[in-house]
Design an enzyme around this catalytic site. Structure first.
Site, mmCIF file in Angstrom:
data_model
loop_
_atom_site.group_PDB
_atom_site.id
_atom_site.type_symbol
_atom_site.label_atom_id
_atom_site.label_comp_id
_atom_site.label_asym_id
_atom_site.label_seq_id
_atom_site.Cartn_x
_atom_site.Cartn_y
_atom_site.Cartn_z
ATOM 1 N N ARG A 89 0.811 -1.220 0.000
ATOM 2 C CA ARG A 89 0.000 0.000 0.000
ATOM 3 C C ARG A 89 0.841 1.265 0.000
ATOM 4 O O ARG A 89 0.295 2.358 -0.068
ATOM 5 C CB ARG A 89 -0.928 0.010 1.215
ATOM 6 C CG ARG A 89 -2.010 -1.026 1.092
ATOM 7 C CD ARG A 89 -3.031 -0.877 2.160
ATOM 8 N NE ARG A 89 -4.081 -1.872 1.967
ATOM 9 C CZ ARG A 89 -5.227 -1.853 2.588
ATOM 10 N NH1 ARG A 89 -5.505 -0.927 3.451
ATOM 11 N NH2 ARG A 89 -6.118 -2.783 2.366
ATOM 12 N N ARG A 128 -22.065 -5.065 0.398
ATOM 13 C CA ARG A 128 -21.243 -6.036 1.125
ATOM 14 C C ARG A 128 -21.475 -5.922 2.625
ATOM 15 O O ARG A 128 -21.544 -6.907 3.329
ATOM 16 C CB ARG A 128 -19.762 -5.811 0.786
ATOM 17 C CG ARG A 128 -18.822 -6.820 1.441
ATOM 18 C CD ARG A 128 -17.416 -6.675 0.933
ATOM 19 N NE ARG A 128 -16.737 -5.552 1.565
ATOM 20 C CZ ARG A 128 -15.544 -5.109 1.191
ATOM 21 N NH1 ARG A 128 -14.922 -5.659 0.162
ATOM 22 N NH2 ARG A 128 -14.974 -4.112 1.817
ATOM 23 N N ARG A 134 -18.957 -6.508 8.115
ATOM 24 C CA ARG A 134 -17.567 -6.183 8.423
ATOM 25 C C ARG A 134 -17.467 -4.781 8.997
ATOM 26 O O ARG A 134 -17.970 -3.820 8.425
ATOM 27 C CB ARG A 134 -16.700 -6.277 7.155
ATOM 28 C CG ARG A 134 -16.346 -7.686 6.796
ATOM 29 C CD ARG A 134 -15.614 -7.835 5.493
ATOM 30 N NE ARG A 134 -14.604 -6.847 5.210
ATOM 31 C CZ ARG A 134 -13.819 -6.895 4.137
ATOM 32 N NH1 ARG A 134 -13.922 -7.876 3.280
ATOM 33 N NH2 ARG A 134 -12.927 -5.945 3.923
ATOM 34 N N ARG A 145 -10.848 4.888 4.349
ATOM 35 C CA ARG A 145 -10.101 3.895 3.567
ATOM 36 C C ARG A 145 -10.035 4.294 2.093
ATOM 37 O O ARG A 145 -8.998 4.126 1.444
ATOM 38 C CB ARG A 145 -10.734 2.516 3.722
ATOM 39 C CG ARG A 145 -10.532 1.933 5.113
ATOM 40 C CD ARG A 145 -11.331 0.669 5.357
ATOM 41 N NE ARG A 145 -11.035 -0.357 4.386
ATOM 42 C CZ ARG A 145 -11.959 -1.146 3.836
ATOM 43 N NH1 ARG A 145 -13.229 -1.016 4.150
ATOM 44 N NH2 ARG A 145 -11.603 -2.065 2.968
#
Length: 190
Positions: A89, A128, A134, A145
């Site tokens: 990343r 999702r 999550r 993010r």
């Protein structure tokens, strides 16, 4: 050994496509997100640190991520290759991955960039979240993010582009169509 980095923002389809790649090419999937979640679920010391860092929407420090990744690679000495998902990343992480692989006589063979718009990303993650629950898909954390990806992570691409290793795939469309394009890119390098 064939080593692939699958690259894209949260919700780009990295996990979905990684499953298909694993089935077809028999590579070992190394997802830093999965590793972090495993440590958190098992309440390890590392998991406690990672949980705190992720709760703030920040990236886990390179030293922690790299050592976890190296440990996972060493657990699979007979692997045909690896899919690195969610790593690297940062450019220092990319350099560390290259150095680690070179020390074992290997390299990153291909970087697949799944190109997806921010609107599609947000819609996919909203769906999702309904299914997975999550914590890292929480709306506020998600925005952090996504910002992190477009502010920092995206700068890893030129590092690999300069090595001629990046293939960009349109990540919007039918899963099988996208996978067909991914397979063509892998087959050209495999």
């Amino acid at each position: 050994m064939f080593n692939l980095v699958i690259f894209g923002p949260p919700g780009a389809g990295k996990g979905t496509q990684s499953e298909k790649i694993i089935d077809k090419y028999n590579l070992v999937h190394l997802s830093t997100g999965d590793m972090f979640r495993s440590h958190i679920t098992n309440d390890t010391e590392l998991g406690k640190k990672v949980k705190e860092i992720l709760a703030d929407g920040k990236l886990v420090p390179d030293s922690i991520t790299i050592s976890m990744l190296e440990e996972e690679v060493q657990k699979n000495p007979n692997a045909k290759g690896f899919i690195f998902d969610g790593f690297p990343r940062t450019v220092p992480q990319a350099e560390a991955l290259d150095a680690f692989l070179e020390g074992k006589g290997f390299k990153v063979d291909l970087v697949l960039q799944l190109d997806v718009t921010q609107d599609v990303i947000k819609a996919r993650i909203a769906e999702r979240q309904k299914v997975s629950g999550r914590a890292d898909d929480d709306a506020e954390k998600l925005l952090k993010r996504i910002d992190e990806y477009f502010d920092k992570t995206i700068h890893v691409l030129p590092y690999y582009q300069n090595q001629g290793k990046v293939t960009t795939i349109n990540g919007v469309g039918e899963i099988e169509t996208i996978f067909g394009q991914i397979s063509e890119a892998i087959d050209a390098k495999y």
